[in-house]
Design a protein around this motif. Structure first.
Motif, PDB file in Angstrom:
ATOM      1  N   CYS A  64       0.797  -1.086   0.095  1.00 53.54           N
ATOM      2  CA  CYS A  64       0.085   0.013  -0.086  1.00 53.54           C
ATOM      3  C   CYS A  64       0.932   1.508  -0.008  1.00 53.54           C
ATOM      4  O   CYS A  64       2.029   1.306   0.841  1.00 53.54           O
ATOM      5  N   LEU A 106      -1.239  -1.088  -4.122  1.00 55.23           N
ATOM      6  CA  LEU A 106      -2.367  -0.540  -4.090  1.00 55.23           C
ATOM      7  C   LEU A 106      -2.038   1.032  -3.851  1.00 55.23           C
ATOM      8  O   LEU A 106      -1.524   1.209  -2.691  1.00 55.23           O
ATOM      9  N   LEU A 130      -6.446   3.648  -6.211  1.00 59.96           N
ATOM     10  CA  LEU A 130      -7.571   4.297  -5.481  1.00 59.96           C
ATOM     11  C   LEU A 130      -7.454   5.476  -5.583  1.00 59.96           C
ATOM     12  O   LEU A 130      -6.811   6.068  -5.190  1.00 59.96           O
ATOM     13  N   LEU A 134      -5.447  -5.006   6.661  1.00 65.22           N
ATOM     14  CA  LEU A 134      -5.258  -6.268   5.765  1.00 65.22           C
ATOM     15  C   LEU A 134      -4.085  -7.408   6.661  1.00 65.22           C
ATOM     16  O   LEU A 134      -4.571  -8.554   6.647  1.00 65.22           O
ATOM     17  N   LEU A 177      -2.715   5.085  -3.387  1.00 68.92           N
ATOM     18  CA  LEU A 177      -3.675   5.878  -3.113  1.00 68.92           C
ATOM     19  C   LEU A 177      -3.445   7.453  -3.262  1.00 68.92           C
ATOM     20  O   LEU A 177      -2.308   7.829  -2.999  1.00 68.92           O
ATOM     21  N   ILE A 189      -4.697   0.875   5.839  1.00 69.32           N
ATOM     22  CA  ILE A 189      -5.290  -0.106   5.135  1.00 69.32           C
ATOM     23  C   ILE A 189      -4.382  -1.369   5.197  1.00 69.32           C
ATOM     24  O   ILE A 189      -4.972  -2.531   5.109  1.00 69.32           O
ATOM     25  N   TYR A 241     -13.303   2.293   1.828  1.00 72.24           N
ATOM     26  CA  TYR A 241     -12.973   1.432   0.749  1.00 72.24           C
ATOM     27  C   TYR A 241     -11.927   0.344   1.126  1.00 72.24           C
ATOM     28  O   TYR A 241     -12.141  -0.994   0.735  1.00 72.24           O
ATOM     29  N   GLY A 242     -10.955   0.707   1.983  1.00 74.51           N
ATOM     30  CA  GLY A 242      -9.915  -0.301   2.331  1.00 74.51           C
ATOM     31  C   GLY A 242     -10.640  -1.417   3.515  1.00 74.51           C
ATOM     32  O   GLY A 242     -10.317  -2.363   3.173  1.00 74.51           O
ATOM     33  N   ASP A 243     -11.481  -0.911   4.199  1.00 69.87           N
ATOM     34  CA  ASP A 243     -12.315  -1.629   5.064  1.00 69.87           C
ATOM     35  C   ASP A 243     -13.063  -2.795   4.263  1.00 69.87           C
ATOM     36  O   ASP A 243     -13.318  -3.947   4.413  1.00 69.87           O
ATOM     37  N   ALA A 250      -3.104   4.855   3.576  1.00 70.83           N
ATOM     38  CA  ALA A 250      -2.722   3.462   3.094  1.00 70.83           C
ATOM     39  C   ALA A 250      -2.033   2.703   4.211  1.00 70.83           C
ATOM     40  O   ALA A 250      -2.064   1.536   4.232  1.00 70.83           O
ATOM     41  N   TYR A 298       3.077  -1.263   4.054  1.00 69.72           N
ATOM     42  CA  TYR A 298       3.210   0.102   3.420  1.00 69.72           C
ATOM     43  C   TYR A 298       4.625   0.273   2.968  1.00 69.72           C
ATOM     44  O   TYR A 298       5.432   0.268   3.761  1.00 69.72           O
TER      45      TYR A 298
END
Length: 330
Positions: free
Chosen positions: A56, A103, A131, A73, A105, A69, A172-174, A66, A82
């Motif tokens: 992320c 991913l 994202l 995860l 952001l 998230i 959105y991450g959740d 990020a 990260y």
């Protein structure tokens, strides 16, 4: 900086401002929910299929999201980490392998610091998920999948500081994490492996991790006299004794409460079988501690000690309610 006594708004106005903020963020979340489509499902399938990690990345407020998230995860069964885009440009790009996906952001999709990471993913075939709220942005054009944030008003008015947009990113991450949990059949017991500490870790601990076992287990054989049972209870100090049959299975339990209720001059000469409570409630070692506490306190039931038995009913340990309370289970 404005002094607290110089604030222009009184309490009702301040509360109104906060409610307006929440209303705008809820509008953003509702718009996000309605905008979810096949690309969201494709992202879940891609992440679930990875042999490596989901990396992320983001800068500023998007970077903080990020990080969150990645942490969510990682704690729910999806390996994630990260990586700061600027640090990636100075050597940390080596953390991203061909088995990973990224991913990224960025609300605008034009975050300059992401440029090298986008190029790296394209060069080495690393899947890139964007994202962003910018459908035609540099980030979106360079990505394999675009998770598009719908247009939504930032809650902070003319300052345009990230508020609604970061709330949508966080949500959105959740949503991705929960979809992955359900897709994988990730359970509370799996979750417990990643949360051994604190109250959450205690609640998710298994009964087997908290029970008394081995030589500390108070047991007497069926047919024993109450004198022997009293000695065993005193020696083990857990306020009860279990009665087992010839096959080692638990037949009953005698507690301090049983002794008070059945106290008489002849108690010591009684057989344990005459005094015990037969077929007591038992649990398996793998049960969650929080569920054991629920069984001990459900309704009018007030169980202080709970024998832990295997599938065949043979005692493996004893759980005292004080053990659960000391561990912070609630």
């Amino acid at each position: 900086m404005t002094r607290p006594d110089a604030l222009r708004l009184d309490a009702p106005d301040l509360i109104a401002a906060m409610r307006r903020t929440l209303a705008l963020e809820m509008d953003g979340l509702n718009a996000l929910s309605g905008a979810l489509g096949e690309e969201a499902a494709a992202a879940v399938r891609l992440i679930a299929s990875l042999r490596g990690r989901l990396v992320c990345a983001g800068v500023g407020k998007s970077g903080h999201v990020a990080r969150k998230i990645a942490a969510t995860l990682a704690s729910t069964g999806t390996p994630a980490q990260y990586v700061h885009p600027s640090e990636a440009s100075h050597g940390d790009m080596g953390m991203i392998t061909a088995d990973d996906a990224v991913l990224a952001l960025s609300k605008s999709g034009e975050t300059r610091e992401l440029g090298d990471m986008i190029a790296y993913c394209r060069r080495f075939g690393v899947p890139l998920i964007a994202l962003t709220a910018g459908p035609d942005s540099t980030l979106a054009r360079g990505s394999d999948l675009v998770l598009l944030l719908p247009a939504a008003e930032e809650a902070c008015g003319e300052t345009r500081a990230p508020t609604t947009s970061t709330t949508m990113m966080m949500a959105y991450g959740d949503a991705l994490a929960v979809a992955l949990i359900e897709a994988r059949g990730f359970t509370a017991r799996d979750f417990a492996r990643y949360h051994p500490g604190g109250a959450l870790g205690s609640a998710l601990a298994s009964v087997g991790a908290l029970m008394h076992g081995g030589e500390g287990l108070p047991l007497v054989a069926s047919g024993s006299g109450m004198g022997e049972a009293l000695i065993e209870m005193s020696a083990k100090g857990l306020g009860c004794v279990g009665v087992t049959g010839a096959d080692g299975r638990l037949l009953g339990i005698i507690t301090d409460g049983d002794l008070r209720r059945k106290m008489s001059p002849d108690l010591v000469s009684e057989s344990v079988d005459a005094v015990m409570t037969p077929a007591p409630v038992t649990v398996l070692p793998g049960l969650l501690a929080s569920e054991a506490l629920r069984q001990m306190t459900a309704g009018s039931r007030k169980i202080t000690q709970l024998f832990v038995c295997d599938e065949d009913g043979r005692p493996q340990g004893l759980l005292h309610i004080h053990d659960l309370l000391r561990a912070g289970v609630s």
